[in-house]
Design a protein around this motif. Structure first.
Motif, PDB file in Angstrom:
ATOM      1  N   HIS A   1       0.823  -1.203   0.000  1.00  0.00           N
ATOM      2  CA  HIS A   1       0.000   0.000   0.000  1.00  0.00           C
ATOM      3  C   HIS A   1       0.863   1.261   0.000  1.00  0.00           C
ATOM      4  CE1 HIS A   1      -2.498  -3.231   1.741  1.00  0.00           C
ATOM      5  NE2 HIS A   1      -3.513  -2.611   1.172  1.00  0.00           N
ATOM      6  N   ASP A   2       0.238   2.357  -0.418  1.00  0.00           N
ATOM      7  CA  ASP A   2       0.962   3.624  -0.499  1.00  0.00           C
ATOM      8  C   ASP A   2       0.078   4.764   0.007  1.00  0.00           C
ATOM      9  OD1 ASP A   2       3.172   5.189  -1.054  1.00  0.00           O
ATOM     10  OD2 ASP A   2       2.467   5.696  -3.065  1.00  0.00           O
ATOM     11  N   ASN A   3      -0.650   4.482   1.118  1.00  0.00           N
ATOM     12  CA  ASN A   3      -1.562   5.498   1.650  1.00  0.00           C
ATOM     13  C   ASN A   3      -0.845   6.411   2.650  1.00  0.00           C
ATOM     14  OD1 ASN A   3      -1.491   4.056   4.181  1.00  0.00           O
ATOM     15  ND2 ASN A   3      -2.965   2.609   3.302  1.00  0.00           N
ATOM     16  N   ILE A   4      -1.581   7.359   3.220  1.00  0.00           N
ATOM     17  CA  ILE A   4      -0.998   8.364   4.101  1.00  0.00           C
ATOM     18  C   ILE A   4      -0.440   7.746   5.380  1.00  0.00           C
ATOM     19  CG2 ILE A   4      -3.229   8.856   5.212  1.00  0.00           C
ATOM     20  CD1 ILE A   4      -0.363  11.364   4.442  1.00  0.00           C
ATOM     21  N   LEU A   5      -1.113   6.697   5.910  1.00  0.00           N
ATOM     22  CA  LEU A   5      -0.640   6.032   7.122  1.00  0.00           C
ATOM     23  C   LEU A   5       0.722   5.391   6.881  1.00  0.00           C
ATOM     24  CD1 LEU A   5      -1.044   4.954  10.018  1.00  0.00           C
ATOM     25  CD2 LEU A   5      -2.202   2.970   9.005  1.00  0.00           C
ATOM     26  N   VAL A   6       0.840   4.714   5.761  1.00  0.00           N
ATOM     27  CA  VAL A   6       2.107   4.053   5.404  1.00  0.00           C
ATOM     28  C   VAL A   6       3.217   5.089   5.234  1.00  0.00           C
ATOM     29  CG1 VAL A   6       3.305   2.770   3.591  1.00  0.00           C
ATOM     30  CG2 VAL A   6       1.058   2.010   4.374  1.00  0.00           C
ATOM     31  N   LYS A   7       2.893   6.191   4.576  1.00  0.00           N
ATOM     32  CA  LYS A   7       3.898   7.232   4.336  1.00  0.00           C
ATOM     33  C   LYS A   7       4.402   7.843   5.642  1.00  0.00           C
ATOM     34  CE  LYS A   7       2.383   8.562  -0.311  1.00  0.00           C
ATOM     35  NZ  LYS A   7       1.783   9.622  -1.157  1.00  0.00           N
TER      36      LYS A   7
END
Length: 323
Positions: free
Chosen positions: A274-280
Motif C-alpha cells: 500500500h501507499d496510503n498516508i498512514l504508510v507514508k
C-alpha cells in the motif's frame, strides 16, 4: 514499452562484495570474485511457513521469518566472505594460536564462535536498547522528583531511537561498511527498477531510488516506534517497585520483543502493498534512516544486484507479488 508496475515480494540483503535476493520460491546470491567474475548461485529454500500452515498465521509468521532471515543472513555472509576472497585475507592475518585452533577444531570452531557471538550480540543489544535507556530514564526521573514517570514509554523509546541513529552513523563511517551500504543501495534500486516495470539494465537501475519501504532498516525503526506504545501500556500495569529496578524492568520487557517484532513485520508487509498516508507517515523515519544505511552504488555493484535478482525471479510476475 515498460511492463506493468507491481509490488514484488522479493527482498534481499547486502553481502561482502555481493547481494542475496530471496523470492517466494528460493534464494540467489551474486558475489564478485577476486578475478572480477560474478558467481551467481540459486539455492532452494523451504521455510517453515511453506511446510506448516501454523507458521503462516499473522504475527506468528513475523517471528519465524525474522529468525529464519537471521540464520540465512549469517550463512550468506559467510559464503560471500569465502567467495570474495575476504576469508583468505583473514586467514593470512590469523595469529599462530588462531591457526592452531582452526587446524584442531575446523568447522566446530566456527560453530562455537557463532554460538558465542550470537549470545554476546543478544546480550549487547539487550543492554543498549533495553537496559541503557531505562538507566538513563531512571537518572532523569530521579532528578525531576519522579515528574517524568507518566512519560516513561515515550522517553525510553526516544532514547532507543537516538542510540540507534548514533550507532548507525558511527559504523557508516567505516570503510568496509560504506561498501556494504553501496551493495544495500544496489539491492533496493534493483527491486525498485523491477517494480516500476522497467527493463533490468545498469542504466535503468541507476535511475531508480535507493530507498524502499520493505527494508530491514525500516523494520528496525518501526519496531522502535511500536515499542513506545507497547512499553507505555506495560508501564501502566507494572508496579512502581519493579519499574524502579533497571535489571528487573529490563527482564520484564524482554518477552515484549517477539510481540513488537511480529507487529513490525505485519506493518512492513502492509507497507509493501500500500501507499496510503498512514504508510507514508510511519515509513518516513525508516526511509530517512536509509540515507545512512544505503549509498549510491557503482555500475559493477549494480551488476551484482541484477544478477541476483534475475536468478531468483520467476517467469510469471504474478508469482512474485506480495500475497
Amino acid at each position: 514499452m515498460p511492463k506493468k508496475t507491481h509490488k514484488t515480494s522479493v527482498g534481499g540483503q547486502a553481502l561482502i562484495e555481493g547481494i542475496m535476493m530471496r523470492g517466494p520460491k528460493g534464494m540467489a546470491t551474486a558475489v564478485r570474485k577476486p578475478d572480477g567474475e560474478i558467481l551467481t548461485e540459486y539455492h532452494d529454500v523451504i521455510s517453515l511457513g511453506a511446510k506448516y500452515k501454523f507458521f503462516r498465521l499473522p504475527l506468528i509468521r513475523g517471528i519465524v521469518g525474522f529468525i529464519e532471515s537471521m540464520i540465512m543472513g549469517y550463512r550468506c555472509l559467510s559464503y560471500s566472505a569465502e567467495v570474495s576472497g575476504m576469508e583468505e585475507i583473514e586467514e593470512a592475518e590469523m595469529s599462530k594460536f588462531e591457526k592452531w585452533l582452526d587446524e584442531k577444531l575446523g568447522d566446530k570452531l566456527m560453530n562455537v564462535i557463532m554460538v558465542i557471538a550470537s549470545i554476546l550480540g543478544f546480550a549487547l543489544a539487550a543492554f543498549i536498547f533495553l537496559f541503557l535507556p531505562n538507566l538513563i530514564f531512571k537518572g532523569l526521573n530521579d532528578l525531576t522528583n519522579k515528574a517524568l514517570e507518566p512519560f516513561r514509554g515515550a522517553i525510553e523509546g526516544t532514547l532507543k531511537i537516538i542510540i540507534f541513529v548514533v550507532y548507525m552513523v558511527l559504523i557508516s563511517q567505516m570503510k568496509d561498511i560504506k561498501r556494504v551500504f553501496m551493495y544495500h543501495g544496489a539491492e533496493h534500486k534493483t527491486i525498485c527498477c523491477y517494480e516500476s516495470g522497467r527493463e533490468l539494465t545498469v542504466a535503468n537501475v541507476n535511475q531508480c531510488s535507493r530507498f524502499h519501504p520493505r527494508c530491514g532498516t525500516s523494520f528496525m525503526f518501526v519496531m522502535l516506534i511500536l515499542s513506545i506504545f507497547v512499553v507505555t501500556i506495560l508501564s501502566i500495569f507494572t508496579p512502581k517497585e519493579l519499574k524502579d529496578n533497571p535489571v528487573l524492568w529490563t527482564f520484564i520487557k524482554l518477552p515484549l520483543i517477539p510481540i513488537i517484532m511480529a507487529l513490525g513485520y505485519e506493518f512492513i508487509r502492509y507497507a509493501g502493498r500500500h501507499d496510503n498516508i498512514l504508510v507514508k507517515i510511519l515509513s518516513a523515519p525508516g526511509l530517512w534512516m536509509q540515507r545512512i544505511t544505503t549509498r549510491e552504488p557503482t555500475d559493477d555493484i549494480i551488476e551484482c544486484g541484477i544478477a541476483a535478482f534475475e536468478a531468483v525471479i520467476t517467469d510469471n510476475p504474478e508469482d512474485d507479488e506480495i500475497k
